[in-house]
Design an enzyme around this catalytic site. Sequence first.
Site, mmCIF file in Angstrom:
data_model
loop_
_atom_site.group_PDB
_atom_site.id
_atom_site.type_symbol
_atom_site.label_atom_id
_atom_site.label_comp_id
_atom_site.label_asym_id
_atom_site.label_seq_id
_atom_site.Cartn_x
_atom_site.Cartn_y
_atom_site.Cartn_z
ATOM 1 C CG HIS A 194 33.934 41.187 75.191
ATOM 2 N ND1 HIS A 194 34.768 41.226 73.917
ATOM 3 C CD2 HIS A 194 34.525 42.681 74.957
ATOM 4 C CE1 HIS A 194 35.486 41.945 73.397
ATOM 5 N NE2 HIS A 194 34.802 43.248 74.142
ATOM 6 C CD GLU B 259 29.114 50.979 69.596
ATOM 7 O OE1 GLU B 259 30.929 51.004 68.752
ATOM 8 O OE2 GLU B 259 28.112 51.405 69.611
ATOM 9 N NE ARG C 56 16.859 47.437 49.797
ATOM 10 C CZ ARG C 56 17.281 46.681 49.881
ATOM 11 N NH1 ARG C 56 17.981 45.207 49.760
ATOM 12 N NH2 ARG C 56 18.678 47.591 48.766
HETATM 13 N N1 LIG Z 1 31.895 42.733 71.862
HETATM 14 C C1 LIG Z 1 32.822 43.592 71.904
HETATM 15 N N2 LIG Z 1 32.108 44.832 71.796
HETATM 16 C C2 LIG Z 1 32.776 45.834 71.028
HETATM 17 C C3 LIG Z 1 33.695 45.797 70.217
HETATM 18 N N3 LIG Z 1 34.821 47.119 70.087
HETATM 19 C C4 LIG Z 1 34.227 47.826 70.860
HETATM 20 N N4 LIG Z 1 33.398 47.619 71.586
HETATM 21 C C5 LIG Z 1 32.043 47.225 72.412
HETATM 22 O O1 LIG Z 1 30.556 48.590 71.757
HETATM 23 C C6 LIG Z 1 30.230 49.253 73.178
HETATM 24 C C7 LIG Z 1 30.139 50.969 73.289
HETATM 25 O O2 LIG Z 1 29.296 51.087 73.625
HETATM 26 P P1 LIG Z 1 28.421 52.407 73.697
HETATM 27 O O3 LIG Z 1 29.124 53.781 71.982
HETATM 28 O O4 LIG Z 1 28.458 53.453 75.000
HETATM 29 O O5 LIG Z 1 27.571 52.832 72.410
HETATM 30 P P2 LIG Z 1 26.106 51.910 72.303
HETATM 31 O O6 LIG Z 1 26.026 51.253 74.116
HETATM 32 O O7 LIG Z 1 25.997 51.326 71.678
HETATM 33 O O8 LIG Z 1 25.432 53.274 72.664
HETATM 34 P P3 LIG Z 1 24.959 53.602 71.580
HETATM 35 O O9 LIG Z 1 25.622 53.981 70.300
HETATM 36 O O10 LIG Z 1 24.370 55.211 72.561
HETATM 37 O O11 LIG Z 1 22.834 53.317 71.090
HETATM 38 C C8 LIG Z 1 31.771 49.577 74.597
HETATM 39 O O12 LIG Z 1 31.126 48.770 75.664
HETATM 40 C C9 LIG Z 1 32.629 49.078 73.873
HETATM 41 O O13 LIG Z 1 33.216 47.974 74.720
HETATM 42 C C10 LIG Z 1 34.445 44.175 69.931
HETATM 43 O O14 LIG Z 1 34.823 44.083 69.109
HETATM 44 N N5 LIG Z 1 33.586 43.542 70.232
#
Ligand SMILES: Nc1nc2c(ncn2[C@@H]2O[C@H](COP(=O)(O)OP(=O)(O)OP(=O)(O)O)[C@@H](O)[C@H]2O)c(=O)[nH]1
Length: 317
Positions: A190, A220, A240
């Site tokens: 994490h 994200e 870009r």
């Molecule tokens: N380290 C970290 N992880 C985060 C944060 N906020 C959200 N996440 C993680 O971001 C991940 C998002 O996963 P998904 O929504 O499945 O999307 P993805 O794996 O990027 O897959 P796609 O969007 O389909 O490409 C989850 O595992 C969340 O726990 C944060 O502030 N810090």
Amino acid sequence: MRVLIVDDDPTIRMTLEGVLKKHDCEIYEADSGFKALEVIQSDHPPELIFMDWNMPGLSGVEVTTLVRETVAENQPYVIIISSNSDDEDVIKALSYGADDYIVKPIDGRFLNAKFAVAQRILGIQEKLRQTNLVLEKLAYYDELTGVLNRRAGNASFQVEMDRAIRKEQNVSIAMVDIDHFKKINDAFGHQTGDEVLRVFSRVLRQTMRPYDIVCRYGGEEFMLIAEINNKDEASDLFERVRETVSTTQIRHANQTINITASFGVHVVIPRTDMILKSLVQKADEALYEAKSAGRNKVIISADLDESKMTEPGSITD
Ligand SMILES: Nc1nc2c(ncn2[C@@H]2O[C@H](COP(=O)(O)OP(=O)(O)OP(=O)(O)O)[C@@H](O)[C@H]2O)c(=O)[nH]1
């Protein structure tokens, strides 16, 4: 502390200076109300003012009233000095905005005691100002990445729309999502995921123009708002950004990580009645397409039909 002594009598100014110079302060002098205003409006305004009441031209109480009405931030602490000791005069000075009152002839012990009170109150005021700055930062900026948070991004939207209308520019709203971010968390932990978010935000901020809006929408997912002339220009800009993201190497805890992101963009002719939610929805649909098409892609939809300008509500909720 910057202290201003205002008195038309040089002897009184000298007496005050003699007492005050024992304290840690930078002393300025003015021999009239008008001169006092010049110092107050300068780049180094005083924090504490000792102000004679009776002076030719503007009186000390009149200057105080003007200060209270015109100084927007960091109001100085004002102590009125007067030979009038009637309660009515004290009440009048305080009601016109003075913080304290000293009766002539000046007793050094009184002056020191009142200086100490002013110092304490100004200290509290400064602490409050600093706390407000921290709170403001927390209220508007995302703590992890330092870019605008969702609330601030939403609030900036209307400002951006108004500016684009004035400049007769179109607006692009992009929803950007890091690809397979869950896998990064799963593989590297994490904390590394957090570092990826920080670097990703920095790349977005550096690749966009300073006045474009970059905001963390949640997790994200990020929202970017930029003025744009047409769909091709939007394509150039976000391609870009996409390219820069995909070529950035992120180093953390002896690991080197490469990421990609998908971009869903919606370009519109701005109107005052547009609602962000509907535009985000269109950008989200484009983002979904970008993910379905294999990720690391920019998909742009546009609503640049001038005829729709006569149908308010067609794009709003
Ligand atoms: N380290 C970290 N992880 C985060 C944060 N906020 C959200 N996440 C993680 O971001 C991940 C998002 O996963 P998904 O929504 O499945 O999307 P993805 O794996 O990027 O897959 P796609 O969007 O389909 O490409 C989850 O595992 C969340 O726990 C944060 O502030 N810090």
